[in-house]
Design a protein around this motif. Structure first.
Motif, PDB file in Angstrom:
ATOM      1  N   LEU A  12      22.434   9.085  -9.233  1.00  0.00           N
ATOM      2  CA  LEU A  12      21.189   9.487  -9.882  1.00  0.00           C
ATOM      3  C   LEU A  12      20.137   8.407  -9.672  1.00  0.00           C
ATOM      4  N   LYS A  13      18.887   8.839  -9.459  1.00  0.00           N
ATOM      5  CA  LYS A  13      17.823   7.876  -9.206  1.00  0.00           C
ATOM      6  C   LYS A  13      16.960   7.602 -10.431  1.00  0.00           C
ATOM      7  N   ARG A  14      16.781   8.601 -11.284  1.00  0.00           N
ATOM      8  CA  ARG A  14      15.827   8.419 -12.368  1.00  0.00           C
ATOM      9  C   ARG A  14      16.132   9.357 -13.524  1.00  0.00           C
ATOM     10  N   VAL A  15      15.617   8.997 -14.686  1.00  0.00           N
ATOM     11  CA  VAL A  15      15.724   9.854 -15.868  1.00  0.00           C
ATOM     12  C   VAL A  15      14.350   9.996 -16.506  1.00  0.00           C
ATOM     13  N   ASN A  16      14.102  11.175 -17.038  1.00  0.00           N
ATOM     14  CA  ASN A  16      12.960  11.415 -17.909  1.00  0.00           C
ATOM     15  C   ASN A  16      13.502  11.579 -19.314  1.00  0.00           C
ATOM     16  N   VAL A  17      13.033  10.746 -20.223  1.00  0.00           N
ATOM     17  CA  VAL A  17      13.566  10.726 -21.583  1.00  0.00           C
ATOM     18  C   VAL A  17      12.515  11.257 -22.558  1.00  0.00           C
ATOM     19  N   SER A  18      12.907  12.202 -23.392  1.00  0.00           N
ATOM     20  CA  SER A  18      12.000  12.766 -24.390  1.00  0.00           C
ATOM     21  C   SER A  18      12.006  11.888 -25.639  1.00  0.00           C
ATOM     22  N   LEU A  19      10.833  11.429 -26.032  1.00  0.00           N
ATOM     23  CA  LEU A  19      10.694  10.642 -27.260  1.00  0.00           C
ATOM     24  C   LEU A  19       9.291  10.885 -27.794  1.00  0.00           C
ATOM     25  N   ASP A  20       9.189  11.519 -28.956  1.00  0.00           N
ATOM     26  CA  ASP A  20       7.890  11.933 -29.477  1.00  0.00           C
ATOM     27  C   ASP A  20       7.307  10.987 -30.511  1.00  0.00           C
ATOM     28  N   ALA A  21       8.048   9.962 -30.915  1.00  0.00           N
ATOM     29  CA  ALA A  21       7.536   9.013 -31.901  1.00  0.00           C
ATOM     30  C   ALA A  21       8.445   7.793 -31.964  1.00  0.00           C
TER      31      ALA A  21
ATOM     32  N   VAL B 129      17.423   6.425 -29.215  1.00  0.00           N
ATOM     33  CA  VAL B 129      16.820   6.781 -27.930  1.00  0.00           C
ATOM     34  C   VAL B 129      16.317   5.525 -27.218  1.00  0.00           C
ATOM     35  N   LEU B 130      15.722   4.621 -27.960  1.00  0.00           N
ATOM     36  CA  LEU B 130      15.230   3.383 -27.356  1.00  0.00           C
ATOM     37  C   LEU B 130      16.366   2.582 -26.726  1.00  0.00           C
ATOM     38  N   ARG B 131      17.517   2.550 -27.394  1.00  0.00           N
ATOM     39  CA  ARG B 131      18.672   1.857 -26.800  1.00  0.00           C
ATOM     40  C   ARG B 131      19.128   2.557 -25.528  1.00  0.00           C
ATOM     41  N   GLY B 132      19.043   3.873 -25.513  1.00  0.00           N
ATOM     42  CA  GLY B 132      19.391   4.616 -24.308  1.00  0.00           C
ATOM     43  C   GLY B 132      18.443   4.302 -23.159  1.00  0.00           C
ATOM     44  N   ILE B 133      17.153   4.191 -23.465  1.00  0.00           N
ATOM     45  CA  ILE B 133      16.165   3.839 -22.442  1.00  0.00           C
ATOM     46  C   ILE B 133      16.457   2.454 -21.879  1.00  0.00           C
ATOM     47  N   GLU B 134      16.751   1.522 -22.755  1.00  0.00           N
ATOM     48  CA  GLU B 134      17.075   0.163 -22.302  1.00  0.00           C
ATOM     49  C   GLU B 134      18.334   0.141 -21.444  1.00  0.00           C
ATOM     50  N   ALA B 135      19.325   0.964 -21.804  1.00  0.00           N
ATOM     51  CA  ALA B 135      20.552   1.038 -21.006  1.00  0.00           C
ATOM     52  C   ALA B 135      20.266   1.595 -19.622  1.00  0.00           C
ATOM     53  N   ALA B 136      19.374   2.590 -19.542  1.00  0.00           N
ATOM     54  CA  ALA B 136      19.016   3.171 -18.250  1.00  0.00           C
ATOM     55  C   ALA B 136      18.321   2.146 -17.367  1.00  0.00           C
ATOM     56  N   ILE B 137      17.437   1.363 -17.959  1.00  0.00           N
ATOM     57  CA  ILE B 137      16.738   0.317 -17.202  1.00  0.00           C
ATOM     58  C   ILE B 137      17.729  -0.725 -16.690  1.00  0.00           C
ATOM     59  N   ARG B 138      18.647  -1.145 -17.557  1.00  0.00           N
ATOM     60  CA  ARG B 138      19.648  -2.134 -17.134  1.00  0.00           C
ATOM     61  C   ARG B 138      20.515  -1.604 -16.003  1.00  0.00           C
ATOM     62  N   ALA B 139      20.773  -0.307 -16.013  1.00  0.00           N
ATOM     63  CA  ALA B 139      21.611   0.294 -14.973  1.00  0.00           C
ATOM     64  C   ALA B 139      20.873   0.451 -13.650  1.00  0.00           C
ATOM     65  N   GLY B 140      19.560   0.254 -13.669  1.00  0.00           N
ATOM     66  CA  GLY B 140      18.783   0.367 -12.436  1.00  0.00           C
ATOM     67  C   GLY B 140      18.191   1.740 -12.208  1.00  0.00           C
ATOM     68  N   LEU B 141      18.169   2.571 -13.224  1.00  0.00           N
ATOM     69  CA  LEU B 141      17.554   3.886 -13.116  1.00  0.00           C
ATOM     70  C   LEU B 141      16.054   3.786 -13.340  1.00  0.00           C
ATOM     71  N   GLY B 142      15.290   4.573 -12.585  1.00  0.00           N
ATOM     72  CA  GLY B 142      13.880   4.715 -12.903  1.00  0.00           C
ATOM     73  C   GLY B 142      13.745   5.482 -14.214  1.00  0.00           C
ATOM     74  N   VAL B 143      12.798   5.096 -15.044  1.00  0.00           N
ATOM     75  CA  VAL B 143      12.647   5.720 -16.353  1.00  0.00           C
ATOM     76  C   VAL B 143      11.196   6.128 -16.585  1.00  0.00           C
ATOM     77  N   LYS B 144      11.009   7.373 -17.017  1.00  0.00           N
ATOM     78  CA  LYS B 144       9.737   7.831 -17.563  1.00  0.00           C
ATOM     79  C   LYS B 144      10.016   8.415 -18.940  1.00  0.00           C
ATOM     80  N   VAL B 145       9.083   8.215 -19.844  1.00  0.00           N
ATOM     81  CA  VAL B 145       9.223   8.749 -21.202  1.00  0.00           C
ATOM     82  C   VAL B 145       8.207   9.868 -21.406  1.00  0.00           C
ATOM     83  N   ASN B 146       8.663  10.981 -21.940  1.00  0.00           N
ATOM     84  CA  ASN B 146       7.802  12.118 -22.204  1.00  0.00           C
ATOM     85  C   ASN B 146       7.542  12.249 -23.697  1.00  0.00           C
ATOM     86  N   MET B 147       6.277  12.311 -24.085  1.00  0.00           N
ATOM     87  CA  MET B 147       5.882  12.474 -25.477  1.00  0.00           C
ATOM     88  C   MET B 147       5.066  13.747 -25.624  1.00  0.00           C
ATOM     89  N   VAL B 148       5.578  14.715 -26.364  1.00  0.00           N
ATOM     90  CA  VAL B 148       4.820  15.923 -26.694  1.00  0.00           C
ATOM     91  C   VAL B 148       3.954  15.599 -27.909  1.00  0.00           C
TER      92      VAL B 148
END
Length: 336
Positions: A119-128, A147-166
């Motif tokens: 996997l190259k990247r993840v888009n993570v949903s976080l609205d607040a 969710v924030l810990r999950g985002i940090e884990a993805a970054i440490r793993a080398g995944l590209g990360v974008k966060v989506n806020m509705v």
């Protein structure tokens, strides 16, 4: 009419594949508790596409021009052995990019495995960021820290990360600046999504929409922003960069600034329905073709026929009356 048809004959480049209709979360688009309660019946296992069937579909779509795959749900990380599917998909000739959309709850556990699978990247949903606001939105009492810990884990793993806020009026507008500051400091792209009338259960109306212009004006009072050119034809997000920084923000504007004319993406539901629009009410059954014919011919013919005849322009034509009249597929079923 001829000009319109030419406008709609866009290349098919981006495929979203839903691998489950289940989720461990709520969001502003799907699965309200009063409908998707503990007794709700999800799809039986035999109705959901197997990994072998998803791989077959991805191969056919790659031959028809698809270069990007996005794994969605429901929550895709609830699908057992999802890394096995990702590993299969990375080996398909012609597929250049594979991403995954997630609520981030299981990322701490799965980020490294996802990266190892290709996997190259993840888009993570976080609205607040604010816990009480976030818990109210997700309806499960899940803390934003999970969710924030999950985002940090993805970054440490080398995944590209974008966060989506509705962003929804009178729900989480107050979080626009805190979210922007937090993810700017992390160097993570944050994308603001206008609250859209996806499905029939999210209680949508125009008065709940915070437009890109309104969000941008709030941001501009705190940050200097400069526009960024699109990376490719059909890119949905309108992108900006914090001045003197490489960190970006983006806007998904299907309510205030529609982009039907440049849409190059299609969606496959967990049970094998082919949708040419996020706001569609009807899908085209590919599962039956998959399970009836061993060769690619019938699948190719069906996909090409559906795509070339598509006339989806819902965001262009949206009115208060059309919103009330149109039945749309639910986000939990079709993915983002």
């Amino acid at each position: 009419m001829e000009g319109l048809q030419d406008k709609l004959r866009r290349p098919l480049q981006d495929l979203r594949i839903s691998v489950t209709d289940k989720c461990n979360f709520r969001c502003q688009y799907c699965m309200p508790a009063d409908i998707f309660g503990p007794d709700f019946t999800f799809l039986p296992k035999e109705e959901i596409l197997s990994f072998e069937e998803i791989e077959r579909l991805a191969v056919v779509f790659s031959k028809l021009g698809v270069r990007k795959l996005r794994i969605t749900g429901g929550e895709p990380l609830l699908r057992r052995h999802i890394t096995s599917l990702i590993s299969r998909l990375t080996k398909i000739e012609g597929i250049d990019d594979i991403g995954l959309t997630t609520n981030g709850v299981l990322l701490t556990k799965e980020a490294e495995n996802l990266k190892q699978a290709g996997l190259k990247r993840v888009n993570v949903s976080l609205d607040a960021l604010h816990d009480e606001i976030f818990k109210k939105i997700n309806g499960r009492g899940v803390s934003s820290n999970v969710v924030l810990r999950g985002i940090e884990a993805a970054i440490r793993a080398g995944l590209g990360v974008k966060v989506n806020m509705v962003v929804q009026k009178d729900v989480n507008e107050s979080e626009i600046i805190p979210m922007a500051e937090h993810f700017r400091d992390m160097g993570v792209t944050l994308r603001f999504i206008e609250f859209m009338d996806v499905g029939n259960t999210n209680g949508w109306n125009f008065q709940k929409v915070v437009t890109k212009k309104e969000i941008f004006n709030k941001l501009a009072a705190h940050f200097e922003l400069e526009p960024v050119d699109p990376d490719y034809f059909g890119e949905v997000a309108k992108r900006y960069r914090y001045k003197d920084s490489k960190t970006e923000i983006g806007f998904i504007t299907s309510v205030s600034e529609s982009f039907c004319g440049s849409c190059t993406r299609a969606r496959i539901s967990a049970d094998g329905k082919f949708y040419t629009c996020l706001f569609a009410s009807k899908g085209h059954d590919l599962r039956n073709i998959l399970r009836t014919y061993p060769d690619e011919g019938p699948l190719v013919d069906k996909i090409r026929s559906v795509w070339e005849r598509r006339t989806d322009r819902y965001s262009d034509e949206r009115t208060e009356e059309s919103v009330r009249r149109k039945e749309k597929i639910e986000m939990s079923y079709i993915g983002g």
